[in-house]
Scaffold this motif. Structure first.
Motif, mmCIF file in Angstrom:
data_model
loop_
_atom_site.group_PDB
_atom_site.id
_atom_site.type_symbol
_atom_site.label_atom_id
_atom_site.label_comp_id
_atom_site.label_asym_id
_atom_site.label_seq_id
_atom_site.Cartn_x
_atom_site.Cartn_y
_atom_site.Cartn_z
ATOM 1 N N PHE B 46 0.836 -1.206 0.000
ATOM 2 C CA PHE B 46 0.000 0.000 0.000
ATOM 3 C C PHE B 46 0.862 1.244 0.000
ATOM 4 O O PHE B 46 1.706 1.410 0.887
ATOM 5 N N ASP B 47 0.636 2.119 -0.963
ATOM 6 C CA ASP B 47 1.104 3.485 -0.816
ATOM 7 C C ASP B 47 0.421 4.085 0.418
ATOM 8 O O ASP B 47 -0.622 3.601 0.849
ATOM 9 N N ASN B 48 0.991 5.141 0.989
ATOM 10 C CA ASN B 48 0.375 5.731 2.184
ATOM 11 C C ASN B 48 -0.405 7.020 1.893
ATOM 12 O O ASN B 48 -1.622 7.045 1.962
ATOM 13 N N ASP B 49 0.298 8.099 1.539
ATOM 14 C CA ASP B 49 -0.373 9.402 1.352
ATOM 15 C C ASP B 49 -1.348 9.355 0.188
ATOM 16 O O ASP B 49 -0.962 9.100 -0.953
ATOM 17 N N GLY B 50 -2.610 9.601 0.469
ATOM 18 C CA GLY B 50 -3.630 9.587 -0.568
ATOM 19 C C GLY B 50 -4.181 8.205 -0.854
ATOM 20 O O GLY B 50 -5.133 8.062 -1.618
ATOM 21 N N THR B 51 -3.564 7.175 -0.270
ATOM 22 C CA THR B 51 -4.074 5.814 -0.440
ATOM 23 C C THR B 51 -4.636 5.293 0.880
ATOM 24 O O THR B 51 -5.718 4.718 0.930
ATOM 25 N N LEU B 52 -3.886 5.511 1.967
ATOM 26 C CA LEU B 52 -4.376 5.066 3.280
ATOM 27 C C LEU B 52 -4.901 6.222 4.125
ATOM 28 O O LEU B 52 -5.703 6.016 5.024
ATOM 29 N N ALA B 54 -5.444 10.909 4.112
ATOM 30 C CA ALA B 54 -5.537 12.119 3.303
ATOM 31 C C ALA B 54 -4.173 12.785 3.136
ATOM 32 O O ALA B 54 -3.343 12.762 4.052
ATOM 33 N N GLU B 55 -3.955 13.388 1.974
ATOM 34 C CA GLU B 55 -2.676 14.048 1.694
ATOM 35 C C GLU B 55 -2.888 15.491 1.225
ATOM 36 O O GLU B 55 -1.963 16.105 0.689
ATOM 37 N N GLN B 56 -4.082 16.017 1.432
ATOM 38 C CA GLN B 56 -4.375 17.398 1.025
ATOM 39 C C GLN B 56 -4.702 18.247 2.246
ATOM 40 O O GLN B 56 -5.232 17.702 3.205
ATOM 41 N N GLY B 238 -2.547 2.034 -4.751
ATOM 42 C CA GLY B 238 -1.888 3.327 -4.829
ATOM 43 C C GLY B 238 -2.887 4.395 -5.207
ATOM 44 O O GLY B 238 -4.096 4.147 -5.272
ATOM 45 N N ASN B 239 -2.396 5.597 -5.468
ATOM 46 C CA ASN B 239 -3.310 6.655 -5.885
ATOM 47 C C ASN B 239 -2.703 7.661 -6.856
ATOM 48 O O ASN B 239 -3.364 8.600 -7.264
ATOM 49 N N SER B 240 -1.420 7.487 -7.224
ATOM 50 C CA SER B 240 -0.815 8.476 -8.128
ATOM 51 C C SER B 240 0.154 7.762 -9.067
ATOM 52 O O SER B 240 0.438 6.570 -8.914
ATOM 53 N N ASP B 241 0.683 8.533 -10.012
ATOM 54 C CA ASP B 241 1.644 7.921 -10.930
ATOM 55 C C ASP B 241 2.953 7.539 -10.238
ATOM 56 O O ASP B 241 3.756 6.789 -10.797
ATOM 57 N N GLY B 242 3.181 8.040 -9.037
ATOM 58 C CA GLY B 242 4.316 7.553 -8.244
ATOM 59 C C GLY B 242 4.180 6.082 -7.896
ATOM 60 O O GLY B 242 5.160 5.427 -7.537
ATOM 61 N N ASP B 243 2.960 5.564 -8.027
ATOM 62 C CA ASP B 243 2.704 4.139 -7.752
ATOM 63 C C ASP B 243 2.647 3.303 -9.018
ATOM 64 O O ASP B 243 2.414 2.093 -8.944
ATOM 65 N N PHE B 244 2.814 3.950 -10.174
ATOM 66 C CA PHE B 244 2.634 3.220 -11.428
ATOM 67 C C PHE B 244 3.583 2.014 -11.533
ATOM 68 O O PHE B 244 3.157 0.884 -11.824
HETATM 69 CA CA LIG Z 1 0.233 8.640 -2.777
#
Ligand SMILES: [Ca+2]
Ligand SMILES: [Ca+2]
Lengths: 309, 309
Positions: B46-52, B54-56, B238-244
């Motif tokens: 699991f990615d953390n920020d924005g996946t587990l 909030a990151e905003q 994940g939730n962003s292209d950093g997880d691609f």
């Molecule tokens: Ca993320």
């Protein structure tokens, strides 16, 4: 092969070392005891070569390197005149050693890099399934120490999580750690080389590069423990001064702590080496360990059996 | 605080995303099914920020950095005229962002290095116990996603081992991962700085240095997964292209695979951001994910609840 340990330390002789281990485990698992440690913090760390299995006359991974050099030699005719490869192909062990760390690194890179992680795991798996230890004429994975399998079983039965923290290559060890010790891949920490993520024709792969990423010895051990585990273990087992910092780090924490050094003093059943053993030398541990409360486990005196066979 | 998840995904609305997750878990745990996976190989990441959680408007760790800069400012009068510190002390968020990655790294090093690992963990622990999210007026650890706690509970109930694989700092996350997610420290993989083992007056310590060791984003994620876990997970969130790259690596393996991207499309209950979200942008995942068999989980449509409160 299903090697198993005995959680009452059946292959340990009665004596101070056996008592120290059993007593420690009893205290940290007794909810009514001042030394009680909750299961999540019951982390134990083990060096591998010389602590969990035999490392003489050379560490097992070195035999893998030598066999790989010989297997690859037909594709590298230039190796016949080029060190350190020439020494290997000539069977000149003294010559290899004389080339020092740079020579060893060159041999490791020639045999460990330039392939995917999966191809490397397959190579190691095939090799370790067939290679045999010259003196004992057994697969290397038979040369695990029965008393240490007992310790692993004792810890497992008491909700410890055990990790390997070795100077050996992490992807080398992971090919047998589960079968040999019951330790899953994610609980194996070792030296590593740089690995790159590459996508080729839509297929992603991890490719091993000829560049050291982490050398997991001495001060590198507590650093890697912190990086990987994120908390200080409460028990540590080693056999050389390469484990000194690890035992120091582990046994300096608050509460009950266990530090154990395996002392190789049994040439008849295994090997005898300590102060003059090169990379495997044990000097500071013997000199300072007892005053630090560490247990010196003598193979000759404390182990009723050495190997499972 | 004991946050808990519901293993039947009670906070997910009926729909394709919920079905994909439940169906995957059912298949890999059914010993009679062709997709069966033995428990040891049931690894989820699991990615953390924005996946587990909030990151905003900024990742939580960024608020920690800003608060630390303000707390340390009295000891650093020179910061009043020195970027990137001046921008922070002036509350000039646009100015901080304009300084780019170098500015952010300088802020991270000024607040994350030069202390022991234990002192840093104490700092983070104290901060996260008291800091609050401006919009929701809640501790940041309340801003975990209930549907993801449900997924973690589902996987736990089915003998999966779940790891966090985040661009965030590993020692930052470890201070709350167990309490917030039930994920122990040794299952948290993140970015890290160099740490040195030092013995001072007989006391060993691990000291954090102002030097990057590993940036755990993009291709760094599969590399770190391999280094740390040593096997390819079968599920990735994940939730962003950093997880691609992480999802690509995980879902390219043989057998049943699950890739899920959380799509932030709910400004009313949480936030809405994707293609233009800077470091958190999601472009390739939206464009290529569906054809790769990945599930796009819409917060607006698929989540009956967002937060536990
Ligand atoms: Ca993320
Ligand atoms: Ca050793």
């Amino acid at each position: 092969m299903a090697l198993s340990g005995n959680p009452v330390l059946a292959s340990w002789r009665d004596g101070a070392a056996k008592v120290a281990i059993l007593d420690f485990v009893a205290r940290v698992t007794d909810a009514g005891h001042a030394d009680y440690v909750p299961p999540a913090d019951r982390i134990a760390v083990f060096d591998n070569d010389g602590t969990l299995w035999a490392e003489q006359p050379l560490p097992v991974q070195a035999f893998f390197v030598l066999d790989r050099i010989r297997a690859l030699a037909p594709q590298h005719p230039e190796w016949r005149d080029e060190q350190p490869f020439k020494a290997v192909l000539d069977g000149d062990t003294a010559g290899i050693m004389a080339l020092g760390m740079d020579g060893l690194v060159a041999l490791v890179m020639a045999t460990h890099a330039g392939m995917t992680t999966e191809a490397f795991a397959d190579l190691v798996g095939d090799w370790i399934a067939t290679a045999r230890h010259a003196r004992f004429d057994r697969p290397y994975t038979d040369l695990v120490y029965q008393p240490m399998l007992d310790v692993l079983a004792l810890l497992r039965a008491n909700d410890f999580k055990s990790f390997i923290i070795s100077g050996g290559g992490v992807e080398f060890m992971r090919s047998f750690s589960e079968a040999a010790y019951g330790i899953p891949a994610e609980q194996v920490i070792g030296s590593s080389i740089v690995t790159n993520y590459i996508v080729e024709d839509g297929t992603p792969m991890l490719v091993r590069a000829a560049e050291l990423h982490h050398y997991n010895d001495k001060e590198g051990k507590p650093v890697a423990i912190n990086r990987h585990i994120g908390r200080r273990p409460i028990a540590a087992f080693g056999n050389s001064d390469g484990d000194f910092a690890m035992l120091e780090w582990v046994t300096s924490g608050p509460g009950a702590r266990l530090g154990v050094l395996v002392h190789h003093d049994d040439a008849a059943r295994e090997y005898a080496y300590d102060r003059d053993a090169g990379l495997a030398r044990l000097v500071r541990g013997l000199d300072e360990g007892p005053a630090r409360g560490w247990t010196i486990a003598s193979i000759a005196k404390d182990w009723a059996r050495v190997f499972p066979f």
